[in-house]
Design a protein around this motif. Structure first.
Motif, PDB file in Angstrom:
ATOM      1  N   ASN A  29      62.542  12.071  34.814  1.00  0.00           N
ATOM      2  CA  ASN A  29      61.967  11.745  33.520  1.00  0.00           C
ATOM      3  C   ASN A  29      60.668  10.955  33.674  1.00  0.00           C
ATOM      4  OD1 ASN A  29      61.597  11.364  30.808  1.00  0.00           O
ATOM      5  ND2 ASN A  29      63.195   9.836  30.584  1.00  0.00           N
ATOM      6  N   GLU A  30      60.665   9.991  34.586  1.00  0.00           N
ATOM      7  CA  GLU A  30      59.457   9.205  34.825  1.00  0.00           C
ATOM      8  C   GLU A  30      58.320  10.081  35.358  1.00  0.00           C
ATOM      9  OE1 GLU A  30      59.770   5.506  36.935  1.00  0.00           O
ATOM     10  OE2 GLU A  30      61.823   5.228  36.224  1.00  0.00           O
ATOM     11  N   LEU A  32      57.916  13.391  34.977  1.00  0.00           N
ATOM     12  CA  LEU A  32      57.429  14.308  33.943  1.00  0.00           C
ATOM     13  C   LEU A  32      56.595  13.588  32.889  1.00  0.00           C
ATOM     14  CD1 LEU A  32      60.541  16.607  33.387  1.00  0.00           C
ATOM     15  CD2 LEU A  32      58.381  17.192  34.502  1.00  0.00           C
ATOM     16  N   THR A  33      56.994  12.389  32.529  1.00  0.00           N
ATOM     17  CA  THR A  33      56.230  11.613  31.559  1.00  0.00           C
ATOM     18  C   THR A  33      54.848  11.281  32.103  1.00  0.00           C
ATOM     19  OG1 THR A  33      58.275  10.647  30.725  1.00  0.00           O
ATOM     20  CG2 THR A  33      56.242   9.509  30.171  1.00  0.00           C
ATOM     21  N   THR A  34      54.782  10.880  33.353  1.00  0.00           N
ATOM     22  CA  THR A  34      53.495  10.559  33.970  1.00  0.00           C
ATOM     23  C   THR A  34      52.618  11.799  34.081  1.00  0.00           C
ATOM     24  OG1 THR A  34      54.507   8.772  35.219  1.00  0.00           O
ATOM     25  CG2 THR A  34      52.401   9.593  36.026  1.00  0.00           C
ATOM     26  N   ALA A  35      53.205  12.917  34.494  1.00  0.00           N
ATOM     27  CA  ALA A  35      52.436  14.159  34.620  1.00  0.00           C
ATOM     28  C   ALA A  35      51.874  14.586  33.271  1.00  0.00           C
ATOM     29  CB  ALA A  35      53.312  15.262  35.203  1.00  0.00           C
ATOM     30  N   ALA A  36      52.694  14.523  32.233  1.00  0.00           N
ATOM     31  CA  ALA A  36      52.218  14.906  30.904  1.00  0.00           C
ATOM     32  C   ALA A  36      51.131  13.963  30.418  1.00  0.00           C
ATOM     33  CB  ALA A  36      53.389  14.911  29.923  1.00  0.00           C
ATOM     34  N   GLY A  73      50.199  16.018  40.664  1.00  0.00           N
ATOM     35  CA  GLY A  73      50.159  15.042  41.753  1.00  0.00           C
ATOM     36  C   GLY A  73      50.636  13.671  41.307  1.00  0.00           C
ATOM     37  N   ALA A  74      50.177  13.237  40.147  1.00  0.00           N
ATOM     38  CA  ALA A  74      50.596  11.926  39.629  1.00  0.00           C
ATOM     39  C   ALA A  74      52.093  11.924  39.312  1.00  0.00           C
ATOM     40  CB  ALA A  74      49.793  11.569  38.388  1.00  0.00           C
ATOM     41  N   GLY A  75      52.588  13.019  38.758  1.00  0.00           N
ATOM     42  CA  GLY A  75      54.009  13.109  38.437  1.00  0.00           C
ATOM     43  C   GLY A  75      54.884  13.103  39.670  1.00  0.00           C
ATOM     44  N   ALA A  80      58.649  10.380  43.065  1.00  0.00           N
ATOM     45  CA  ALA A  80      59.085  10.017  44.417  1.00  0.00           C
ATOM     46  C   ALA A  80      59.203   8.507  44.556  1.00  0.00           C
ATOM     47  CB  ALA A  80      58.096  10.565  45.448  1.00  0.00           C
ATOM     48  N   ARG A  81      58.271   7.801  43.971  1.00  0.00           N
ATOM     49  CA  ARG A  81      58.317   6.334  44.039  1.00  0.00           C
ATOM     50  C   ARG A  81      59.528   5.788  43.279  1.00  0.00           C
ATOM     51  NH1 ARG A  81      53.190   2.679  42.433  1.00  0.00           N
ATOM     52  NH2 ARG A  81      54.336   0.754  42.378  1.00  0.00           N
ATOM     53  N   ALA A  82      59.819   6.364  42.123  1.00  0.00           N
ATOM     54  CA  ALA A  82      60.985   5.932  41.345  1.00  0.00           C
ATOM     55  C   ALA A  82      62.275   6.272  42.083  1.00  0.00           C
ATOM     56  CB  ALA A  82      60.977   6.585  39.969  1.00  0.00           C
ATOM     57  N   LEU A  83      62.313   7.417  42.739  1.00  0.00           N
ATOM     58  CA  LEU A  83      63.497   7.811  43.500  1.00  0.00           C
ATOM     59  C   LEU A  83      63.730   6.858  44.677  1.00  0.00           C
ATOM     60  CD1 LEU A  83      65.691   9.984  43.678  1.00  0.00           C
ATOM     61  CD2 LEU A  83      64.172  11.269  45.171  1.00  0.00           C
ATOM     62  N   MET A  84      62.668   6.507  45.379  1.00  0.00           N
ATOM     63  CA  MET A  84      62.801   5.571  46.499  1.00  0.00           C
ATOM     64  C   MET A  84      63.200   4.185  46.011  1.00  0.00           C
ATOM     65  SD  MET A  84      59.790   7.213  48.806  1.00  0.00           S
ATOM     66  CE  MET A  84      58.938   5.958  49.452  1.00  0.00           C
ATOM     67  N   SER A  85      62.686   3.794  44.863  1.00  0.00           N
ATOM     68  CA  SER A  85      63.041   2.492  44.294  1.00  0.00           C
ATOM     69  C   SER A  85      64.505   2.463  43.873  1.00  0.00           C
ATOM     70  CB  SER A  85      62.139   2.197  43.097  1.00  0.00           C
ATOM     71  OG  SER A  85      62.578   1.065  42.420  1.00  0.00           O
TER      72      SER A  85
END
Length: 89
Positions: A29-30, A32-36, A73-75, A80-85
């Motif tokens: 979700n994070e 996709l929101t960033t990509a959009a 790229g941003a999404g 990936a950053r949210a998943l690692m966090s």
């Protein structure tokens, strides 16, 4: 000079709400929101620059492709950053 005590209850309440909001969002979700958001911002800026200014003369397809790449790229980075966090928590 008189020093008054600082009240931290508002800050604690904000932090608790922010933590609860972060836990409810998934990495997908994070991302996709960033990509959009990035795609919409870039495409809107390109549209405005083509309509009201003579800043760019980029074709519509180039705008879609370039903003799609930037948004993807941003999404991916955010997801990936949210998943690692989430794994570290």
């Amino acid at each position: 000079m008189k020093v008054y005590p600082v009240n931290f209850t508002a800050q604690k309440r904000y932090n608790n709400q922010n933590i609860n909001h972060k836990k409810s969002q998934t990495p997908l979700n994070e991302g996709l929101t960033t990509a959009a958001g990035w795609f919409g911002f870039g495409f809107g800026l390109d549209f405005i620059s083509r309509r009201w200014g003579n800043f760019t003369k980029s074709p519509f397809k180039n705008s879609l492709i370039l903003n799609g790449i930037i948004g993807s790229g941003a999404g991916i980075f955010t997801g990936a950053r949210a998943l690692m966090s989430k794994r570290n928590d």
